[in-house]
Design a protein around this motif. Structure first.
Motif, PDB file in Angstrom:
ATOM      1  N   THR A 201     -63.594 -52.041 -56.450  1.00 19.43           N
ATOM      2  CA  THR A 201     -64.956 -52.438 -56.838  1.00 19.43           C
ATOM      3  C   THR A 201     -65.416 -53.665 -56.068  1.00 19.43           C
ATOM      4  O   THR A 201     -66.559 -53.741 -55.601  1.00 19.43           O
ATOM      5  CB  THR A 201     -64.999 -52.713 -58.359  1.00 19.43           C
ATOM      6  N   ASN A 204     -66.244 -52.674 -52.557  1.00 18.47           N
ATOM      7  CA  ASN A 204     -67.547 -52.003 -52.491  1.00 18.47           C
ATOM      8  C   ASN A 204     -68.699 -52.995 -52.587  1.00 18.47           C
ATOM      9  O   ASN A 204     -69.724 -52.857 -51.902  1.00 18.47           O
ATOM     10  CB  ASN A 204     -67.650 -50.972 -53.619  1.00 18.47           C
ATOM     11  N   CYS A 205     -68.554 -54.010 -53.442  1.00 14.57           N
ATOM     12  CA  CYS A 205     -69.599 -55.040 -53.554  1.00 14.57           C
ATOM     13  C   CYS A 205     -69.761 -55.815 -52.250  1.00 14.57           C
ATOM     14  O   CYS A 205     -70.880 -56.121 -51.815  1.00 14.57           O
ATOM     15  CB  CYS A 205     -69.273 -55.986 -54.709  1.00 14.57           C
ATOM     16  N   GLU A 207     -69.089 -54.700 -49.233  1.00 18.05           N
ATOM     17  CA  GLU A 207     -69.765 -53.833 -48.269  1.00 18.05           C
ATOM     18  C   GLU A 207     -71.261 -53.734 -48.566  1.00 18.05           C
ATOM     19  O   GLU A 207     -72.093 -53.716 -47.639  1.00 18.05           O
ATOM     20  CB  GLU A 207     -69.132 -52.446 -48.301  1.00 18.05           C
ATOM     21  N   SER A 208     -71.601 -53.689 -49.862  1.00 20.99           N
ATOM     22  CA  SER A 208     -73.024 -53.623 -50.236  1.00 20.99           C
ATOM     23  C   SER A 208     -73.760 -54.887 -49.817  1.00 20.99           C
ATOM     24  O   SER A 208     -74.894 -54.835 -49.316  1.00 20.99           O
ATOM     25  CB  SER A 208     -73.158 -53.421 -51.747  1.00 20.99           C
ATOM     26  N   LYS A 211     -74.318 -54.796 -46.073  1.00 19.43           N
ATOM     27  CA  LYS A 211     -75.425 -53.889 -45.733  1.00 19.43           C
ATOM     28  C   LYS A 211     -76.783 -54.497 -46.087  1.00 19.43           C
ATOM     29  O   LYS A 211     -77.754 -54.363 -45.337  1.00 19.43           O
ATOM     30  CB  LYS A 211     -75.231 -52.566 -46.464  1.00 19.43           C
ATOM     31  N   ILE A 212     -76.861 -55.153 -47.230  1.00 18.12           N
ATOM     32  CA  ILE A 212     -78.129 -55.765 -47.653  1.00 18.12           C
ATOM     33  C   ILE A 212     -78.543 -56.866 -46.687  1.00 18.12           C
ATOM     34  O   ILE A 212     -79.724 -57.004 -46.316  1.00 18.12           O
ATOM     35  CB  ILE A 212     -77.993 -56.295 -49.098  1.00 18.12           C
ATOM     36  N   LEU A 235     -83.193 -58.054 -54.570  1.00 14.71           N
ATOM     37  CA  LEU A 235     -81.813 -57.718 -54.254  1.00 14.71           C
ATOM     38  C   LEU A 235     -80.833 -58.598 -55.018  1.00 14.71           C
ATOM     39  O   LEU A 235     -79.796 -58.111 -55.524  1.00 14.71           O
ATOM     40  CB  LEU A 235     -81.575 -57.846 -52.748  1.00 14.71           C
ATOM     41  N   LEU A 239     -77.991 -57.374 -57.601  1.00 14.32           N
ATOM     42  CA  LEU A 239     -76.591 -57.776 -57.516  1.00 14.32           C
ATOM     43  C   LEU A 239     -76.118 -58.432 -58.807  1.00 14.32           C
ATOM     44  O   LEU A 239     -74.974 -58.243 -59.253  1.00 14.32           O
ATOM     45  CB  LEU A 239     -76.380 -58.736 -56.341  1.00 14.32           C
ATOM     46  N   ILE A 242     -75.455 -55.690 -61.237  1.00 13.87           N
ATOM     47  CA  ILE A 242     -74.199 -55.009 -60.880  1.00 13.87           C
ATOM     48  C   ILE A 242     -72.995 -55.846 -61.292  1.00 13.87           C
ATOM     49  O   ILE A 242     -72.013 -55.332 -61.843  1.00 13.87           O
ATOM     50  CB  ILE A 242     -74.164 -54.711 -59.372  1.00 13.87           C
TER      51      ILE A 242
END
Length: 474
Positions: A201, A204-205, A207-208, A211-212, A235, A239, A242
């Motif tokens: 997890t 993944n955060c 990587e997000s 990307k952002i 954004l 986050l 999330i």
């Protein structure tokens, strides 16, 4: 020079527990009777032979040599013992005549002449008594720790004889250690899974976020500063949501993990407390009054008895029916014709209750350990078709049947829950099956004159529907 008792231990074969006869020495240095070695080699013809004492493997050709000095010492010791026993052991039932004894009874703890031995050979009441050559001092055959218990078994670890209570205590201690190891492994796997999930997890955060940032950098070249600020705000808010979601999910998972860990530790603590505080009763000396013997707190399945079409869980607490035959090794206790399994623990007195959770097409039974393992048909191995087992069966449409000695009885009852309690009462000679739920529902009761130790039996005869039974330990 070693005394007589120490010499007897050194001259005793660890296989037959008797003074060496025609001793042969293995390459590892340990000696055994020639007949014992031949029996072991015949029994282990499909696997590499191992020394019974040090467990050393040997090749297909085993070099043995006769120990001439050991053979002479053993024969001389045996003859001296026979001479001493014949000279000094007299019948305890006729002390005035000083009649020589020909046998000693380990149960009655008396030595008997030919005349007084006849009741032990003819009366049914003495069939279970063990008769041995005359012994001058029967008190030396008693366990010092458990008063009154006869030393019947030889322990290869301590190189001494032990009583049946000592053997049972060591068996229970080994089961507790094995259970602790299984529980520790399961907890470790569960914590590793949780850690890997959280780690994934976080990755993944990351990587997000990357990307952002890249998208924001591209947007800055085409949009105004105000639009950029609004986008960053949205954004960041996303986050934050999330992060809150994953934090809550992680908190819930940790709480579940802690609850499971606390429950497992509590069960293990109760198990150790039972071994430490509750005295164990010898099955051969327990009274049939139904109040002296408590229930086993721990029950496990005997994997050596499981059919090749049954898959037993690593913790020995559950079993399920499989379609493909499993590669189980051959074993004298294994059911070969019917998909059944027995429990490791057996009881021979008192009152006991076992609770199982069952689903699908199943057969729950109480069985003697002497039940057939290899045959089909009447008097075969299937639970209920012989006089050595009593069973409750549920078929694929929910009908219940009671079986014993090949006699079938249809029960006009249905199960509303999937938990069944099996009760055994040696004092009243009753075997009962009950449904466990909001109210305990009596399903069936057998009147059975129990003459041997009994254990829990489970049969799973079909793959469809999916059939599975688990032992409820807490």
């Amino acid at each position: 020079m070693a005394d007589n008792s120490q010499l007897a231990v050194m001259l005793t074969c660890s296989v037959c527990q008797d003074i060496f006869r025609d001793p042969r020495q293995l390459p590892c240095g340990h000696s055994f009777c020639m007949a014992c070695l031949e029996s072991l080699i015949d029994f282990t013809s499909d696997v590499p032979f191992r020394c019974p004492d040090c467990r050393t493997y040997f090749g297909s050709v085993i070099g043995v040599q006769k120990s001439y000095a050991l053979a002479c010492i053993s024969e001389d010791h045996r003859e001296n013992n026979k001479a001493k026993q014949k000279e000094s052991v007299f019948c305890d039932c006729c002390p005035e005549k000083m009649e020589p004894a020909i046998k000693s009874c380990l149960k009655c703890e008396v030595s008997l002449c030919k005349e007084h031995l006849q009741p032990h050979l003819e009366c049914q009441a003495f069939l279970g008594h063990t008769l041995v050559p005359p012994l001058g001092n029967l008190s030396s055959r008693r366990c010092l720790e458990h008063k009154g218990q006869v030393l019947k078994y030889y322990c290869s670890v301590s190189k001494t004889y032990v009583c049946n209570i000592c053997a049972l205590e060591r068996n229970q201690r080994n089961l507790a250690e094995e259970s602790s190891t299984v529980l520790e492994g399961k907890l470790t796997d569960l914590m590793n899974q949780q850690y890997n999930s959280v780690k994934q997890t976080v990755e993944n955060c990351k990587e997000s976020v990357i990307k952002i940032k890249e998208e924001i950098r591209q947007e800055l070249t085409t949009h105004s500063k105000d639009l950029w600020i609004n986008l960053v705000t949205v954004l960041l808010l996303g986050l934050w949501f999330i992060s809150v979601y994953y934090a809550h999910s992680l908190s819930v998972d940790n709480q579940i993990l802690q609850d499971k860990l606390q429950k497992q530790q509590s069960q293990l603590h109760d198990m150790y407390r039972m071994f430490a505080e509750k005295p164990l009763n010898s099955p051969s000396h327990s009274q049939r009054n139904g109040d002296n013997v408590g229930d086993f707190h721990f029950l496990s399945l005997n994997i050596d008895s499981a059919s090749a079409y049954l898959k037993v869980s690593p913790d020995l607490q559950s079993v399920e029916r499989v379609k493909t035959k499993l590669p189980h090794p051959s074993h004298p206790a294994r059911f070969e014709k019917v998909p059944q399994v027995l429990s490791n623990q057996c009881v021979s007195s008192g009152r006991h209750v076992w609770v199982v959770e069952a689903e699908g097409y199943w057969d729950i039974a109480v069985s003697y350990t002497s039940i057939q393992r290899k045959r089909k048909g009447k008097d075969g191995a299937a639970f209920g078709v012989n006089a050595k087992s009593w069973s409750l069966m549920r078929n694929d449409i929910g009908q219940l049947f009671a079986y014993h000695n090949n006699s079938k009885k249809i029960l006009n009852k249905t199960l509303n829950h999937n938990k069944v309690a099996v009760g055994v009462d040696f004092g009243k000679d009753i075997i009962s099956f009950l449904e466990v739920g909001a109210t305990n529902n009596q399903l069936h009761e057998f009147k059975a004159q129990l003459t041997e130790p009994v254990c829990l039996g489970i049969g799973l005869y079909r793959v469809d529907p999916h059939s599975r039974v688990s032992i409820i330990t807490a």
